[in-house]
Enzyme design. Structure first.
Site, mmCIF file in Angstrom:
data_model
loop_
_atom_site.group_PDB
_atom_site.id
_atom_site.type_symbol
_atom_site.label_atom_id
_atom_site.label_comp_id
_atom_site.label_asym_id
_atom_site.label_seq_id
_atom_site.Cartn_x
_atom_site.Cartn_y
_atom_site.Cartn_z
ATOM 1 N N ARG A 18 0.813 -1.209 0.000
ATOM 2 C CA ARG A 18 0.000 0.000 0.000
ATOM 3 C C ARG A 18 0.852 1.267 0.000
ATOM 4 O O ARG A 18 0.400 2.331 -0.388
ATOM 5 C CB ARG A 18 -0.928 -0.021 1.229
ATOM 6 C CG ARG A 18 -1.935 1.108 1.312
ATOM 7 C CD ARG A 18 -2.976 1.046 0.214
ATOM 8 N NE ARG A 18 -3.955 2.093 0.348
ATOM 9 C CZ ARG A 18 -5.141 1.941 0.921
ATOM 10 N NH1 ARG A 18 -5.481 0.773 1.438
ATOM 11 N NH2 ARG A 18 -6.001 2.940 1.002
ATOM 12 N N HIS A 43 14.755 -10.956 6.602
ATOM 13 C CA HIS A 43 15.457 -11.448 5.408
ATOM 14 C C HIS A 43 15.348 -10.374 4.334
ATOM 15 O O HIS A 43 14.507 -10.444 3.434
ATOM 16 C CB HIS A 43 14.821 -12.761 4.939
ATOM 17 C CG HIS A 43 15.577 -13.432 3.833
ATOM 18 N ND1 HIS A 43 15.586 -14.795 3.666
ATOM 19 C CD2 HIS A 43 16.352 -12.938 2.829
ATOM 20 C CE1 HIS A 43 16.312 -15.115 2.611
ATOM 21 N NE2 HIS A 43 16.791 -13.989 2.087
ATOM 22 N N GLU A 73 18.984 -12.714 7.779
ATOM 23 C CA GLU A 73 19.176 -13.743 6.767
ATOM 24 C C GLU A 73 19.438 -13.081 5.417
ATOM 25 O O GLU A 73 18.982 -11.968 5.162
ATOM 26 C CB GLU A 73 17.927 -14.617 6.640
ATOM 27 C CG GLU A 73 17.517 -15.327 7.912
ATOM 28 C CD GLU A 73 16.262 -16.149 7.724
ATOM 29 O OE1 GLU A 73 16.001 -17.008 8.589
ATOM 30 O OE2 GLU A 73 15.535 -15.929 6.740
ATOM 31 N N HIS A 201 11.250 -22.648 7.958
ATOM 32 C CA HIS A 201 10.535 -22.601 6.690
ATOM 33 C C HIS A 201 9.285 -23.482 6.761
ATOM 34 O O HIS A 201 9.376 -24.692 6.873
ATOM 35 C CB HIS A 201 11.381 -23.005 5.478
ATOM 36 C CG HIS A 201 10.875 -22.392 4.205
ATOM 37 N ND1 HIS A 201 11.260 -21.140 3.767
ATOM 38 C CD2 HIS A 201 9.980 -22.822 3.312
ATOM 39 C CE1 HIS A 201 10.637 -20.841 2.650
ATOM 40 N NE2 HIS A 201 9.840 -21.837 2.357
#
Length: 255
Positions: A18, A43, A73, A201
């Site tokens: 947005r 990340h 990361e 993950h």
């Protein structure tokens, strides 16, 4: 006990869709810490699709103030570009507790494979040494089936993060014994080499407990997508509480 690090990338995705500053990534991270999360993960990617460099600086300050772990990361081989100074530069500037090296490219929707030691191991060695000079614990993102996991220790890394996408798929399909055996073996091989074991993950409240019961001595789980998705229904603080309860209930492993 396993530590929970909350990946706040998805908060940034929603904000960026947005423009402007809402939802506020720092406020969301603060809510996670208030609810008991042990750390924050980000990340940042070169294309700035979610977490940006300014978020990294702000979250570094937040985690420092709260005395909790900050985990950055990223792909250490990705070159700098406008708005993205590079993973090592971000680590030099913010000195996170942990840097997790992930071999992802711009075209990947999400991280979907671990490091190839035979191809990239020697390229990683000096980068790992530099990150450790910055005071970072270094973790390498790896596939559970990689026979060279112990190579991470030889390169100077402190930990590996097991890529748990295949485990999450096996959990949904009900094909768990062989997959859990694979991950348990990977953890034991890493630990035998002197490495700590993280995991991340597609972990969720549904599958996390089963994973921790089967895989020995996981030091940290990094969870973002599922956690933020669940929080849309349950609220962020209650969702963090649910994860912490799952971790606390996990079966302890013999030393």
């Amino acid at each position: 006990m396993t530590q929970l690090s909350v990946n706040v990338n998805k908060i940034a995705v929603l904000r960026n869709s947005r423009g402007g500053g809402d939802p506020d990534v720092v406020r969301a991270a603060m809510t996670c810490l208030r609810a008991g999360a042990h750390g924050i993960t980000v990340h940042p990617r070169p294309d700035q699709r979610h977490i940006r460099a300014d978020d990294v600086y702000a979250l570094s300050e937040l985690t420092r103030q709260h005395g909790v772990e900050f985990n950055i990361e990223g792909n250490p081989f990705a070159p700098p570009r406008p708005g993205y100074p590079g993973l090592l530069a971000l680590c030099e500037q913010t000195r996170p507790a942990q840097a997790t090296l992930v071999p992802d490219g711009d075209g990947q929707l999400t991280s979907d494979h671990g490091i190839d030691f035979s191809r990239d191991g020697e390229r990683l060695r000096p980068l790992i040494a530099t990150l450790k000079q910055y005071g970072c614990r270094v973790s390498l993102f790896v596939d559970a089936g990689n026979p060279e996991i112990a190579q991470a220790a030889a390169l100077g890394a402190d930990r590996v993060e097991l890529y748990t996408g295949p485990y999450a798929e096996a959990f949904v399909e009900g094909d768990l014994p062989a997959t859990l055996a694979l991950f348990s073996d990977a953890a034991r091989r890493a630990q035998a080499a002197g490495l700590g074991v993280n995991a991340g993950h597609d972990l969720s409240q549904d599958n996390l407990g089963t994973f921790l019961d089967a895989v020995p001595d996981v030091l940290e789980v990094s969870i973002g997508h599922a956690l933020i998705s669940e929080a849309l229904y349950e609220g962020l603080e209650d969702t963090i509480g649910g994860y912490l309860a799952t971790i606390a209930a996990a079966r302890p492993h013999d030393a």
